[in-house]
Motif scaffolding. Structure first.
Motif, mmCIF file in Angstrom:
data_model
loop_
_atom_site.group_PDB
_atom_site.id
_atom_site.type_symbol
_atom_site.label_atom_id
_atom_site.label_comp_id
_atom_site.label_asym_id
_atom_site.label_seq_id
_atom_site.Cartn_x
_atom_site.Cartn_y
_atom_site.Cartn_z
ATOM 1 N N GLU A 83 0.861 -1.187 0.000
ATOM 2 C CA GLU A 83 0.000 0.000 0.000
ATOM 3 C C GLU A 83 0.898 1.238 0.000
ATOM 4 O OE1 GLU A 83 -3.057 -0.127 -0.558
ATOM 5 O OE2 GLU A 83 -3.804 -2.060 0.148
ATOM 6 N N LYS A 84 1.355 1.623 -1.184
ATOM 7 C CA LYS A 84 2.375 2.658 -1.328
ATOM 8 C C LYS A 84 1.966 4.018 -0.756
ATOM 9 C CE LYS A 84 4.637 0.567 -5.340
ATOM 10 N NZ LYS A 84 4.210 -0.757 -5.033
ATOM 11 N N GLU A 85 0.735 4.456 -1.018
ATOM 12 C CA GLU A 85 0.304 5.761 -0.520
ATOM 13 C C GLU A 85 0.226 5.774 1.012
ATOM 14 O OE1 GLU A 85 -2.996 9.253 -1.364
ATOM 15 O OE2 GLU A 85 -3.152 7.366 -2.436
ATOM 16 N N ALA A 86 -0.232 4.679 1.584
ATOM 17 C CA ALA A 86 -0.291 4.567 3.038
ATOM 18 C C ALA A 86 1.113 4.588 3.639
ATOM 19 C CB ALA A 86 -1.019 3.293 3.449
ATOM 20 N N VAL A 87 2.040 3.867 3.005
ATOM 21 C CA VAL A 87 3.426 3.843 3.493
ATOM 22 C C VAL A 87 4.012 5.250 3.465
ATOM 23 C CG1 VAL A 87 5.773 3.031 2.984
ATOM 24 C CG2 VAL A 87 3.840 1.433 2.879
ATOM 25 N N LYS A 88 3.820 5.958 2.370
ATOM 26 C CA LYS A 88 4.365 7.316 2.252
ATOM 27 C C LYS A 88 3.790 8.228 3.337
ATOM 28 C CE LYS A 88 4.789 11.203 -0.950
ATOM 29 N NZ LYS A 88 4.469 11.699 -2.288
ATOM 30 N N ALA A 89 2.486 8.192 3.546
ATOM 31 C CA ALA A 89 1.844 9.035 4.563
ATOM 32 C C ALA A 89 2.401 8.730 5.949
ATOM 33 C CB ALA A 89 0.330 8.824 4.543
#
Length: 181
Positions: free
Chosen positions: A111-117
């Motif tokens: 979950e790339k967007e979650a990881v970045k956030a």
């Protein structure tokens, strides 16, 4: 989005939202006790927590509906020193326990967007704990926080007292975008 990552993002959103309000309340106490710069720091950190909550909410953009949300939240109104310690404790919990676990799950689930956030948040929370400790040391010595500049990166929630920084060390946003308190 995978259920575990959704649950973790909702929990993080709840915790960051509550921290946002808690820091506003504690800032009012600092002002009443004669620590205007500590109030500025609480207000800045409150807005940083709103940045984190917004990142988490946006990462959940495709998830719709009402959900029960369990999140860690400190309660209580104490002296400015006690409130700063509460802030330190909350920030340390987030970067030593909560976010490492949530990031591990999000990475496993790709979950790339979650990881970045969450990576933005974890790095900023480390800085918040340091800033609160600096303020607590001052207050415990009977002084206000001795700073002129308190600046917030509006992208990741990083806080600095150094107006000579050229960019955010976490997300690389140019310093000209920083918000002054």
């Amino acid at each position: 989005m995978n259920e575990m990552t959704q649950d973790n993002l909702r929990s993080a959103f709840g915790g960051e939202s509550q921290a946002h309000m808690r820091y506003r309340i504690w800032g009012d106490i600092a002002k009443k006790e004669g620590f205007p710069n500590v109030k500025r720091l609480f207000d800045c950190t409150s807005d940083a927590e709103q940045v984190h909550a917004t990142l988490h909410f946006k990462a959940l953009k495709d998830v719709k509906g009402d959900f029960p949300v369990t999140s860690m939240a400190g309660f209580g109104i104490g002296t400015t020193s006690e409130n700063l310690q509460g802030g330190i404790d909350g920030e340390e919990f987030e970067y030593t326990q909560m976010y490492p676990a949530y990031i591990a799950v999000a990475e496993m689930q790709d979950e790339k967007e979650a990881v970045k956030a969450m990576k933005y948040a974890i790095e900023a929370e480390k800085v918040h704990a340091v800033r609160y400790q600096e303020a607590k040391d001052s207050v415990d010595a009977g002084n206000d926080l001795d700073v002129e500049d308190i600046l917030l990166c509006p992208v990741c929630g990083y806080i600095t007292f150094d107006k000579t920084e050229e960019e955010c060390p976490i997300c690389h946003t140019k310093a000209k975008a920083f918000i002054a308190y």
